[in-house]
Design a protein around this motif. Structure first.
Motif, PDB file in Angstrom:
ATOM      1  N   SER A 180       0.224   6.027  -1.137  1.00 12.53           N
ATOM      2  CA  SER A 180      -0.708   7.003  -1.296  1.00 12.53           C
ATOM      3  C   SER A 180       0.127   7.946  -2.406  1.00 12.53           C
ATOM      4  O   SER A 180       1.369   8.142  -2.347  1.00 12.53           O
TER       5      SER A 180
ATOM      6  N   LYS B 165     -10.041   7.423  -4.002  1.00 15.30           N
ATOM      7  CA  LYS B 165     -10.384   8.353  -3.203  1.00 15.30           C
ATOM      8  C   LYS B 165     -11.645   8.058  -2.194  1.00 15.30           C
ATOM      9  O   LYS B 165     -12.616   7.425  -2.438  1.00 15.30           O
TER      10      LYS B 165
ATOM     11  N   SER C 100      -5.305  13.036  -1.176  1.00 19.17           N
ATOM     12  CA  SER C 100      -4.475  12.022  -1.707  1.00 19.17           C
ATOM     13  C   SER C 100      -5.411  10.899  -2.085  1.00 19.17           C
ATOM     14  O   SER C 100      -6.578  10.614  -1.618  1.00 19.17           O
ATOM     15  N   TYR C 101      -4.820  10.085  -3.012  1.00 20.47           N
ATOM     16  CA  TYR C 101      -5.332   8.737  -3.405  1.00 20.47           C
ATOM     17  C   TYR C 101      -4.498   7.668  -2.574  1.00 20.47           C
ATOM     18  O   TYR C 101      -3.570   7.646  -2.441  1.00 20.47           O
ATOM     19  N   LEU C 102      -5.634   6.525  -2.149  1.00 19.92           N
ATOM     20  CA  LEU C 102      -5.006   5.358  -1.588  1.00 19.92           C
ATOM     21  C   LEU C 102      -4.535   4.381  -2.658  1.00 19.92           C
ATOM     22  O   LEU C 102      -5.459   4.231  -3.638  1.00 19.92           O
TER      23      LEU C 102
ATOM     24  N   GLN D 116       0.932  -1.232   0.007  1.00 19.63           N
ATOM     25  CA  GLN D 116      -0.040   0.063   0.026  1.00 19.63           C
ATOM     26  C   GLN D 116       0.944   1.296   0.104  1.00 19.63           C
ATOM     27  O   GLN D 116       1.987   1.146   0.442  1.00 19.63           O
TER      28      GLN D 116
END
Length: 215
Positions: free
Chosen positions: A21, A151, A170-172, A19
């Motif tokens: 971001s 998002k 931000s985007y994950l 993961q």
């Protein structure tokens, strides 16, 4: 039969995960990079607009005290942009970081298609909803690997998917692969692909226990 499939170890019930971001201003650059690296480059990625709810259920052992009770989490997701799709019930086990040289997080994962009354069913079982949110984003595929850019939105007081507020700027980004137990070699495949996305996004193993200690 399910039992024979389990004995044959052909059910993909292990998720390998990294993961990270990316801030909103750099999301388009990463989007274009993923589109070039992943399958179906000409048609582009799939989009999703989902509502997810997280439920917890206390699991008690005989003779155990309330403090010793452990809870496990179940997630229910529905596609807001495709209401005709089945709802999804997902069980996620505790993330395992493994040794330092293990490339990815590993966790048990079981997905089941279900009907909309699954929320009522879980409530009857004694499950309690812990939180809910809405995700909008893109889904890319590279062979068996899946990359999502999500998002995350907080639902308003009305608990309506129409009243949304972005939780972060931000985007994950999640890179994952589902495989049967024992196929740990796929973790190296994920790590190699993650390296191709640097320096646009740094995908790493996230230690959730450390995050909980900071909260």
């Amino acid at each position: 039969m399910l039992t024979s499939a389990l004995r044959s170890n052909i059910i993909p019930n292990q998720e390998y995960l990294l993961q990270g971001s990316v801030i909103d201003s750099s999301a388009e650059v990463l989007h274009n990079r993923l589109r070039g690296l992943c399958d179906a480059a000409e048609t582009g990625p799939e989009t999703f607009h989902d509502h997810e709810m997280c439920f917890s259920l206390k699991a008690s052992s005989p003779g155990g005290t309330p403090q010793q009770q452990q809870s496990f989490l179940l997630r229910v997701r529905r596609a807001l942009d495709h209401p005709e799709y089945p709802w999804q019930l997902r069980y996620l086990g505790q993330p395992e970081l493994g040794e330092k040289n293990q490339p990815t997080v590993l966790r048990s994962c079981i997905d089941i298609a279900c009907t909309p009354n699954v929320v009522e069913f879980l409530s009857e079982l004694g499950c309690r909803i812990e939180f809910e949110y809405v995700l909008k984003g893109y889904l890319f595929r590279k062979g068996r690997m899946k990359v999502t850019m999500s998002k995350i939105f907080r639902m308003g007081q009305a608990k309506s998917p129409d009243s949304l507020e972005a939780m972060t700027g931000s985007y994950l980004v999640e890179l994952s692969l589902l495989a049967p137990s024992g196929q740990d070699a796929v973790a190296d495949e994920i790590k190699v692909f993650a390296e191709q996305l640097r320096p646009l996004v740094h995908l790493e193993k996230i230690d959730y226990r450390r995050l909980q200690s900071y909260s």
